[in-house]
Design a protein around this motif. Structure first.
Motif, PDB file in Angstrom:
ATOM      1  N   LEU A  97      29.565  45.579  40.073  1.00  0.00           N
ATOM      2  CA  LEU A  97      28.761  44.984  41.400  1.00  0.00           C
ATOM      3  C   LEU A  97      29.418  44.444  42.432  1.00  0.00           C
ATOM      4  O   LEU A  97      29.369  44.695  43.648  1.00  0.00           O
ATOM      5  CB  LEU A  97      27.323  44.690  41.891  1.00  0.00           C
ATOM      6  N   ASP A  98      30.233  42.985  42.176  1.00  0.00           N
ATOM      7  CA  ASP A  98      31.188  42.218  42.798  1.00  0.00           C
ATOM      8  C   ASP A  98      32.100  42.318  42.591  1.00  0.00           C
ATOM      9  O   ASP A  98      32.999  41.859  41.421  1.00  0.00           O
ATOM     10  CB  ASP A  98      30.728  40.756  42.736  1.00  0.00           C
ATOM     11  N   ASN A  99      33.457  42.865  43.878  1.00  0.00           N
ATOM     12  CA  ASN A  99      34.152  43.085  43.937  1.00  0.00           C
ATOM     13  C   ASN A  99      35.404  42.199  44.997  1.00  0.00           C
ATOM     14  O   ASN A  99      34.940  41.648  45.287  1.00  0.00           O
ATOM     15  CB  ASN A  99      34.647  44.629  44.584  1.00  0.00           C
ATOM     16  N   TRP A 100      35.895  40.879  43.749  1.00  0.00           N
ATOM     17  CA  TRP A 100      37.195  39.786  44.660  1.00  0.00           C
ATOM     18  C   TRP A 100      38.688  40.897  44.661  1.00  0.00           C
ATOM     19  O   TRP A 100      38.842  41.128  43.792  1.00  0.00           O
ATOM     20  CB  TRP A 100      36.649  38.833  43.501  1.00  0.00           C
ATOM     21  N   SER A 101      39.032  40.487  45.572  1.00  0.00           N
ATOM     22  CA  SER A 101      40.412  40.627  45.888  1.00  0.00           C
ATOM     23  C   SER A 101      41.560  39.762  46.723  1.00  0.00           C
ATOM     24  O   SER A 101      41.063  38.903  47.451  1.00  0.00           O
ATOM     25  CB  SER A 101      40.619  42.144  46.382  1.00  0.00           C
ATOM     26  N   VAL A 102      42.270  39.462  46.199  1.00  0.00           N
ATOM     27  CA  VAL A 102      43.788  38.208  46.436  1.00  0.00           C
ATOM     28  C   VAL A 102      44.590  39.168  46.532  1.00  0.00           C
ATOM     29  O   VAL A 102      45.281  40.231  46.066  1.00  0.00           O
ATOM     30  CB  VAL A 102      43.574  37.881  45.964  1.00  0.00           C
ATOM     31  N   LYS A 103      45.702  39.545  48.352  1.00  0.00           N
ATOM     32  CA  LYS A 103      46.970  40.150  48.315  1.00  0.00           C
ATOM     33  C   LYS A 103      47.342  39.243  49.285  1.00  0.00           C
ATOM     34  O   LYS A 103      47.513  38.833  49.855  1.00  0.00           O
ATOM     35  CB  LYS A 103      46.062  41.540  48.907  1.00  0.00           C
ATOM     36  N   VAL A 104      49.328  39.293  48.476  1.00  0.00           N
ATOM     37  CA  VAL A 104      49.987  38.678  49.439  1.00  0.00           C
ATOM     38  C   VAL A 104      51.328  39.719  49.648  1.00  0.00           C
ATOM     39  O   VAL A 104      51.500  40.041  48.313  1.00  0.00           O
ATOM     40  CB  VAL A 104      50.467  37.828  48.530  1.00  0.00           C
TER      41      VAL A 104
END
Length: 440
Positions: A97-104
């Motif tokens: 249920l928890d979605n984390w994202s980092v994009k460079v």
């Protein structure tokens, strides 16, 4: 009455002029240019154009972007399948249920159909135009300062001329009163001299008022307090006629005038914008690369509730096959701006040629007025001597004396105005020819 008048003028000068300085023309120009508000505005325009060039250059460099986010999903049943061999469903994937994202991500344009290169070239030409216009504005501001300086010089010299003549007429009136008391002069003749003295006193008041106004205008141009006691060097009547060649002046103006150079730079910028606006007909190609740090990371199967690193890189092509004629319209608009700029340059050249011609004629005419003024002043001074001698021998009337005196005063003032006008006309001619007035 004259003592009272002079006292009023001196008191006014003491109250209104707490500080004073005699400026040479060079000092006035240097001070005025340094304090000019108009030039400060022009400098801001140059700075803005420089930043525009930097902005467009930035578009040609790699673009690095960071994005991050968190998403909470609604609850759903886990992914399960039923198999005949098992009594219970087999769970394939738990619900995360928890979605984390980092994009460079990094993007580098490889080809933009000359859009960026055209815009950069146009911005650089506009910057060059702003610099040329700044130089032109410096010349215009310098001429405004020179004009204000000569107006101040004219007013100061005029006040001095009238003051000296008032003193002469006051002595003449005293002599006339003595003659009247001895029965050697009629009441009417005495009154004529008194009227002349009153008229000169009125002229002195007007001249002093004009002097204060000229000084105030001069002070404001130099960034000084409006009541500052600025003065100009006394006008020199010994001026010389320079042998300017009209043809060479015109050629110089059409090749060196900063406003014309600026117009040429604007035209070149417009031509570059034609190229930039036509870029919509060509594809754009970019090199890109991305780094992902996600939880969960969908590229890892089965999906787990933990951070995973992935990346991608590639080349992308974008081509607008049809935009409803927008590119054609933009290009046509840019072409019309170029056409308009060419016509404006042609008109500007005509105006410059006419300005040089008119300034050249004014310069020559101003010189002739000085020569005529010198002769007229010499004649009126000689006539005044003759009339005063005749008046002393009772062969001329007070009216003759007053007329001769007024004629000499008028010619003296006219010569002063002619000298100042001649000096100004020379600077006007040099400005029209594109010369830098700060160097003169």
């Amino acid at each position: 009455m004259m003592k009272k008048l002079i006292t009023i003028i001196l008191f006014t000068a003491t109250v209104l002029l707490p500080q004073s300085k005699v400026f040479t023309l060079e000092e006035a120009v240097q001070t005025g240019v340094a304090a000019s508000k108009m030039l400060s505005i022009s400098k801001s325009k140059i700075k803005s154009s420089e930043e525009r060039v930097s902005e467009i250059n930035a578009g040609r460099l790699p673009q690095l972007k960071l994005s991050a986010g968190y998403t909470r999903l609604s609850e759903v049943d886990p992914f399960e399948i039923k198999l005949p061999i098992f009594a219970n469903p087999v769970r394939i994937q738990d619900v995360i249920l928890d979605n984390w994202s980092v994009k460079v991500g990094i993007t580098q344009p490889l080809f933009t159909g000359n859009r960026l290169s055209g815009m950069k070239a146009a911005a650089e030409k506009n910057l060059e135009a702003e610099v040329s216009e700044f130089e032109s504005e410096i010349n215009e501001e310098t001429f405004r300062i020179i004009t204000a300086y000569f107006n101040l010089q004219r007013s100061e010299n005029l006040t001095e001329i009238i003051s000296k003549n008032l003193a002469v007429i006051a002595r003449r009136l005293d002599d006339a009163k003595n003659l009247f008391s001895n029965g050697m002069l009629t009441k009417n003749d005495l009154l004529k001299i008194e009227v002349q003295k009153k008229n000169i006193e009125l002229k002195l008041l007007e001249a002093n008022d004009n002097l204060l106004q000229a000084r105030a205008s001069f002070n404001l141009l130099l960034g000084l307090d409006i009541n500052y006691g600025s003065s100009a060097v006394k006008a020199d009547a010994d001026v010389k006629l320079s042998d300017y060649d009209f043809k060479k002046l015109t050629e110089k103006a059409l090749s060196q005038r900063n406003d014309l150079l600026a117009a040429g730079k604007r035209l070149a910028a417009g031509e570059e914008m034609v190229s930039a606006n036509s870029s919509g007909w060509y594809p754009e190609v970019y090199l890109f690369g991305n780094f992902y740090y996600s939880r969960p990371n969908q590229r890892y199967q089965p999906v787990k509730d933990e951070f995973k690193e992935t990346w991608d890189a590639g080349v992308a092509l974008s081509w607008s096959l049809w935009d409803g004629g927008a590119t054609s319209s933009k290009t046509s608009q840019a072409e019309q701006e170029v056409s308009k700029a060419k016509e404006n340059i042609s008109l500007l050249k005509d105006r410059i040629a006419l300005e040089v011609y008119q300034s050249y004629l004014q310069y020559k005419t101003a010189w002739e007025k000085i020569q005529l003024g010198k002769i007229a002043l010499e004649q009126s001074m000689e006539q005044e001597k003759i009339v005063e001698s005749s008046f002393a021998n009772s062969t001329a009337t007070s009216s003759d004396v007053v007329d001769a005196s007024n004629s000499r005063i008028t010619n003296e003032i006219d010569l002063l105005n002619s000298v100042i006008s001649f000096r100004l006309s020379e600077f006007r001619l040099l400005k029209a020819a594109g010369s830098s007035l700060r160097e003169k």
